[in-house]
Design an enzyme around this catalytic site. Structure first.
Site, PDB file in Angstrom:
ATOM      1  N   LYS A  82      77.450  19.816 -63.495  1.00  0.00           N
ATOM      2  CA  LYS A  82      76.250  19.354 -63.844  1.00  0.00           C
ATOM      3  C   LYS A  82      76.005  18.984 -65.281  1.00  0.00           C
ATOM      4  O   LYS A  82      76.576  19.835 -66.037  1.00  0.00           O
ATOM      5  CB  LYS A  82      75.103  20.485 -63.471  1.00  0.00           C
ATOM      6  CG  LYS A  82      73.776  20.048 -63.735  1.00  0.00           C
ATOM      7  CD  LYS A  82      73.077  21.219 -63.252  1.00  0.00           C
ATOM      8  CE  LYS A  82      71.254  20.954 -63.279  1.00  0.00           C
ATOM      9  NZ  LYS A  82      70.556  21.863 -62.708  1.00  0.00           N
ATOM     10  N   SER A 165      67.183  20.767 -59.159  1.00  0.00           N
ATOM     11  CA  SER A 165      67.854  19.680 -60.249  1.00  0.00           C
ATOM     12  C   SER A 165      69.261  19.378 -60.116  1.00  0.00           C
ATOM     13  O   SER A 165      69.677  18.408 -60.690  1.00  0.00           O
ATOM     14  CB  SER A 165      67.211  20.275 -61.486  1.00  0.00           C
ATOM     15  OG  SER A 165      68.044  21.284 -61.949  1.00  0.00           O
ATOM     16  N   SER A 189      67.398  25.378 -57.786  1.00  0.00           N
ATOM     17  CA  SER A 189      68.080  23.983 -57.941  1.00  0.00           C
ATOM     18  C   SER A 189      69.295  24.012 -57.703  1.00  0.00           C
ATOM     19  O   SER A 189      70.067  22.732 -57.866  1.00  0.00           O
ATOM     20  CB  SER A 189      67.922  23.690 -59.669  1.00  0.00           C
ATOM     21  OG  SER A 189      66.481  23.548 -59.872  1.00  0.00           O
TER      22      SER A 189
END
Length: 495
Positions: A82, A165, A189
């Site tokens: 990420k 996210s 997330s």
């Protein structure tokens, strides 16, 4: 070497054993993922691809294997990261325009542990800007697209969100353009996008994995974790990622055990709590039905299902959306256009600050900074922020009381399957409700995991969610494994 499509279906555990048997090399495996990655551009999963670095790291892994110096089960495994993790010499932007061009001179502790174990970086994945979102549509680089497509219903033919996210990381694993991935979970997330994409997502206990080198959203909530295709893969990755870090004041000095070995235990006799407060008005029948199947599966495995109460659950989401923005407004004050990232020249220093932040931050980030600044301001700090912290204490007490009655708690992961891109953008409250089942565990700092358990009426993945006591990842993973075996989720995106 086996067919590329067959190799891309293997788990971390399968690949590790295949590499040991020399059925293929890490370089061949990595090249297969690089090729798949290059063909997935329409999904906008990666914001920065690192194929040359990946092949270099794979070559080093192959060299070690030829000398019998394998570093462990992650040696030679290509993963996605990420874009919230700082990676030395590789773009790290948190999905924001304000960090354009930022290439850290240091490595986050979690990624450093992975590279030291022999893992391979394929690239950085798309994400909601500064991890603020539940759909991966607030990224400066545009929305990431879920590889799954609805087979019927209102979303037939539409591009769907992967959740957020950590949507890029979840989509990468689901689309077979990464063998596994890492993300961060602040209010859900990791778990919510894992549910939307039909994979496993684990949020460890707060403090189990170091936050050093992770671009901060909400410091008392952020926690790194793995996104994988199986519960065992999540356990294997956590063994590498977890551990005390003196550079992180929130890091917990607890022993890291062999989480994968814990999977061989039995769930027989364990008590599974079912909180009454997670039954929401208007919750889709397919979510309730899946929850009921989950109860039966665990009961059939020998566990005992008991009813429990978490009375302050309904206050978790509003309290979260006071605490998280408050911490974000403080953390994001450092982005001023002076030291790194975007700089928009103004007439003086203050004007430079204002223009840089105005152009550098997106609408959702600005909204949360404004909310956070408001609740921390004089006259409102006691009325909002302090009250939210008191509610948080009540939520923690609810869970502490529950552990005297049960071992693990079972809930749905999300109140729906993946929805279409743009569907909830005009209604922030509706978007925030995506985290209604995941936020309470985050507020209490508890470990939690989402396991793919079935398909919606439209043919989209749905997850079941398990919450465990602090630092009880072994027990949590054991129950998750039983759920995984019972669900036997073998569906794949058809794109």
């Amino acid at each position: 070497m086996a067919k590329t499509e067959d190799i891309l279906e293997l788990s971390v555990d399968d690949v590790s054993r295949a590499l040991d048997k020399k059925l293929f090399s890490s370089s061949e495996l990595t090249q297969a993922y690089i090729d798949a990655m290059s063909e997935s551009g329409e999904l906008n999963i990666y914001v920065d691809q690192t194929p040359e670095l990946a092949l270099e790291m794979a070559g080093s892994s192959d060299s070690r294997r030829s000398k019998g110096e394998v570093l462990g089960h992650m040696d030679g495994i290509p993963i996605a990261v990420k874009d919230l993790f700082c990676t030395k010499g590789v773009s790290s932007t948190a999905g924001s325009h304000i960090l354009d061009g930022f290439k850290p001179t240091y490595e986050s502790t979690v990624t450093k542990k992975l590279w030291e174990s022999g893992a391979i970086l394929l690239g950085k994945t798309n994400m909601d800007e500064f991890a603020m979102g539940s759909a991966n549509v607030t990224s400066y680089y545009g929305p990431c697209i879920n590889p799954w497509k609805a087979e019927s219903g209102d979303n037939l033919g539409k591009d769907l969100v992967p959740g957020g996210s950590s949507g890029g990381s979840a989509a990468a694993v689901a689309a077979r353009v990464a063998l596994a991935a890492i993300g961060t979970d602040t209010g859900g997330s990791i778990r919510q996008p894992s549910s939307f994409c039909g994979i496993v997502g684990l949020k460890p206990t707060y403090g189990r994995c170091s936050r050093w080198g992770i671009i901060s959203f909400a410091s008392s909530l952020d926690q790194a974790g793995p996104l994988t295709r199986s519960v065992k893969d999540a356990a294997l990755m956590l063994e590498v990622m977890a551990g005390y870090d003196p550079k992180d004041s929130t890091s917990a000095d607890f022993e890291v055990t062999s989480y994968s070995e814990a999977l061989s235990g039995k769930v027989e006799g364990l008590k599974i709590g079912i909180p009454a407060e997670y039954t929401l008005d208007g919750m889709p029948d397919e979510i309730n039905s899946l929850w009921e199947r989950g109860k039966r599966w665990l009961e059939d495995s020998g566990a005992n299902i008991i009813d429990i109460s978490l009375p302050h659950t309904k206050y978790a989401l509003p309290a979260y959306y006071i605490i998280a923005p408050a911490e974000a407004s403080s953390n994001l004050a450092r982005y001023d256009g002076v030291r790194y990232g975007l700089r928009v020249e103004g007439e003086d220093l203050i004007d430079t600050y204002e223009k840089t932040r105005a152009q550098g931050f997106g609408a959702e980030v600005k909204r949360r900074i404004m909310i956070g600044t408001y609740v921390l301001s004089a006259g409102y700090y006691d009325a909002y922020y302090i009250q939210a912290q008191k509610v948080r204490s009540k939520i923690i007490n609810d869970f502490d009381n529950a552990w005297s009655e049960c071992d693990v708690i079972l809930t749905p992961t999300a109140p729906s399957a993946a929805f279409s891109i743009g569907e909830k953008m005009d209604d922030p409250i509706s978007m925030y409700m995506n985290d209604v089942f995941t936020v309470p565990a985050s507020m209490a700092g508890l470990p939690a995991i989402s396991v793919p358990a079935g398909l919606s009426n439209d043919g989209l993945p749905l997850g079941l969610h398990l919450i465990g006591p602090k630092f009880a990842e072994e027990k949590l993973l054991l129950v998750a494994k039983a759920l995984e075996l019972a669900a036997d989720f073998s569906f794949r995106p058809k794109t």
